[in-house]
Design a protein around this motif. Structure first.
Motif, PDB file in Angstrom:
ATOM      1  N   ASP A 141       0.857  -1.187   0.000  1.00 43.34           N
ATOM      2  CA  ASP A 141       0.000   0.000   0.000  1.00 43.34           C
ATOM      3  C   ASP A 141       0.896   1.239   0.000  1.00 43.34           C
ATOM      4  OD1 ASP A 141      -2.565   1.281   0.052  1.00 43.34           O
ATOM      5  OD2 ASP A 141      -2.161   1.823   2.141  1.00 43.34           O
ATOM      6  N   THR A 142       1.599   1.419  -1.100  1.00 45.24           N
ATOM      7  CA  THR A 142       2.557   2.510  -1.190  1.00 45.24           C
ATOM      8  C   THR A 142       2.498   3.118  -2.573  1.00 45.24           C
ATOM      9  OG1 THR A 142       4.867   3.092  -0.795  1.00 45.24           O
ATOM     10  CG2 THR A 142       4.458   1.031  -1.953  1.00 45.24           C
ATOM     11  N   ILE A 143       3.175   4.243  -2.746  1.00 46.92           N
ATOM     12  CA  ILE A 143       3.238   4.926  -4.033  1.00 46.92           C
ATOM     13  C   ILE A 143       4.592   4.607  -4.662  1.00 46.92           C
ATOM     14  CG2 ILE A 143       3.179   7.165  -5.179  1.00 46.92           C
ATOM     15  CD1 ILE A 143       1.489   8.180  -2.818  1.00 46.92           C
ATOM     16  N   GLU A 186      -5.186   0.308  -9.176  1.00 49.36           N
ATOM     17  CA  GLU A 186      -4.221   1.326  -8.777  1.00 49.36           C
ATOM     18  C   GLU A 186      -4.342   2.514  -9.718  1.00 49.36           C
ATOM     19  OE1 GLU A 186      -0.149   0.134  -9.008  1.00 49.36           O
ATOM     20  OE2 GLU A 186      -0.409  -0.894 -10.915  1.00 49.36           O
ATOM     21  N   GLY A 198      -0.138   4.424  -7.902  1.00 50.34           N
ATOM     22  CA  GLY A 198      -0.673   4.439  -6.540  1.00 50.34           C
ATOM     23  C   GLY A 198      -0.965   5.851  -6.077  1.00 50.34           C
ATOM     24  N   GLY A 199      -1.662   5.927  -4.945  1.00 45.29           N
ATOM     25  CA  GLY A 199      -2.026   7.210  -4.351  1.00 45.29           C
ATOM     26  C   GLY A 199      -3.270   7.046  -3.512  1.00 45.29           C
ATOM     27  N   PRO A 200      -3.584   8.016  -2.662  1.00 47.10           N
ATOM     28  CA  PRO A 200      -4.722   7.891  -1.729  1.00 47.10           C
ATOM     29  C   PRO A 200      -6.062   8.127  -2.419  1.00 47.10           C
ATOM     30  CG  PRO A 200      -3.679  10.031  -1.476  1.00 47.10           C
ATOM     31  CD  PRO A 200      -2.843   9.278  -2.481  1.00 47.10           C
ATOM     32  N   GLN A 214      -6.798   3.811   1.010  1.00 46.27           N
ATOM     33  CA  GLN A 214      -5.726   2.961   0.506  1.00 46.27           C
ATOM     34  C   GLN A 214      -5.113   3.551  -0.756  1.00 46.27           C
ATOM     35  OE1 GLN A 214      -7.055  -1.087   0.030  1.00 46.27           O
ATOM     36  NE2 GLN A 214      -7.798  -1.247   2.136  1.00 46.27           N
ATOM     37  N   ASN A 215      -3.813   3.308  -0.920  1.00 49.51           N
ATOM     38  CA  ASN A 215      -3.106   3.725  -2.125  1.00 49.51           C
ATOM     39  C   ASN A 215      -3.277   2.734  -3.275  1.00 49.51           C
ATOM     40  OD1 ASN A 215      -1.849   6.114  -1.061  1.00 49.51           O
ATOM     41  ND2 ASN A 215      -0.507   4.785   0.113  1.00 49.51           N
ATOM     42  N   ARG A 216      -3.674   1.548  -2.950  1.00 48.23           N
ATOM     43  CA  ARG A 216      -3.826   0.478  -3.939  1.00 48.23           C
ATOM     44  C   ARG A 216      -4.811  -0.527  -3.361  1.00 48.23           C
ATOM     45  NH1 ARG A 216       1.106  -0.003  -4.549  1.00 48.23           N
ATOM     46  NH2 ARG A 216       1.424   1.054  -6.554  1.00 48.23           N
TER      47      ARG A 216
END
Length: 333
Positions: A141-143, A186, A198-200, A214-216
């Motif tokens: 769960d990251t960018i 995503e 990714g991103g919020p 979640q970012n993904r």
């Protein structure tokens, strides 16, 4: 010549130049068709080779051949539609396209590869290689950038708009491992001309039980299960199966299967907002519909009822279930 006429003439010239830039010259198209034939043979080996060595050698041959073909001016307008084992997806505005493909290893694990080709004004090549780093990403769960890509095979792109910015939601499939597979959502955006994954953008703020944005978004499930995750144009939502563990062990994602219920994401205010149940008349836990159980004690099996008797009995039962109404006290008339 008036200033207005000069501006119109300049605009017409620029439009003609842009139209010319989008044309693929006949000799270039012919060369790309030859390259495509070669690429398809190598791509088949990448996917169906007898062992990992053959697949890896095919990969090492495929990538430079593809890049060489894409260096052809205006190659963006060549569809590569004969590459049946390569996924090529475009957003609605055709500002870019994404190539993705997979390799299954001898032990049943999957690796993914890909590239983003931008649609450049002059037809020159602007390419971003996608480096599968999913095995090394501890927090999924990251960018990430294209150099730390969560590898998958993209099968759809949903383009949305908010406050003068375009957002591209990617829907992908990951063969994962011998026990489970995954589907994911995503967001792809571009910052300073560079792709950002990714991103919020996946919000659960409207759920009864709140969860962090979640970012993904992932679905992981049993290898043999068929799970739906796709955009519905009719509903204007991303709809997906609700999953449960078939052995009631939620920590074991490889036991997850659909339960005949559905969830969704709706684009609102620049993010995808989760809807935890979209069909409120869905059956609980995937159970098949059954009639109301008969009261066998009151059933008279010795008498075959006529249609009139059946209807009269139903009416009597319905009347018996209605609450009794009390008359308001008042004077006699």
């Amino acid at each position: 010549m008036t200033k207005k006429f000069s501006s119109l003439l300049l605009l017409l010239c620029l439009s003609l130049q842009a139209l010319h830039a989008q044309k693929l010259l006949p000799q270039d198209e012919k060369a790309l068709r030859r390259s495509q034939d070669t690429l398809q043979k190598v791509a088949d080996q990448m996917l169906h080779g007898l062992n990992d060595n053959i697949k890896q050698n095919a990969l090492e041959a495929f990538i430079p051949k593809l890049v060489r073909a894409l260096k052809t001016n205006n190659s963006f307008y060549f569809p590569f539609d004969s590459l049946q084992t390569i996924s090529i997806k475009y957003p609605k505005d055709s500002t870019f396209r994404i190539f993705t493909w997979l390799q299954e290893t001898d032990n049943g694990f999957f690796q993914h590869h890909g590239a983003i080709q931008l649609n450049t004004p002059d037809g020159s090549l602007k390419l971003f290689a996608l480096i599968d780093s999913s095995d090394a990403i501890v927090n999924r769960d990251t960018i990430t950038s294209n150099k730390a890509w969560y590898g998958c095979l993209y099968y759809n792109i949903v383009q949305t708009h908010f406050f003068n910015q375009e957002y591209y939601t990617l829907l992908g499939w990951d063969g994962n491992n011998p026990r489970s597979q995954k589907k994911l959502l995503e967001m792809l955006t571009f910052k300073n001309g560079q792709p950002v994954f990714g991103g919020p953008y996946f919000s659960f703020e409207e759920d009864t039980v709140k969860r962090p944005t979640q970012n993904r978004f992932f679905l992981e499930y049993k290898k043999e299960a068929a799970v739906m995750l796709n955009f519905s144009a009719d509903m204007d939502e991303i709809v997906f199966d609700h999953l449960i563990s078939e052995i009631n062990e939620p920590s074991k994602k490889f036991t997850y299967v659909p339960d005949m219920d559905y969830e969704a994401f709706k684009w609102k205010g620049g993010k995808w907002v989760h809807i935890d149940k979209i069909f409120h008349d869905a059956l609980p836990n995937g159970k098949p519909p059954i009639p109301v159980p008969l009261d066998m004690k009151s059933k008279d099996n010795t008498h075959i009822q006529s249609e009139e008797e059946v209807q009269a009995q139903k009416a009597a039962e319905a009347a018996a279930q209605q609450p009794a109404t009390k008359k308001k006290p008042g004077k006699k008339q």
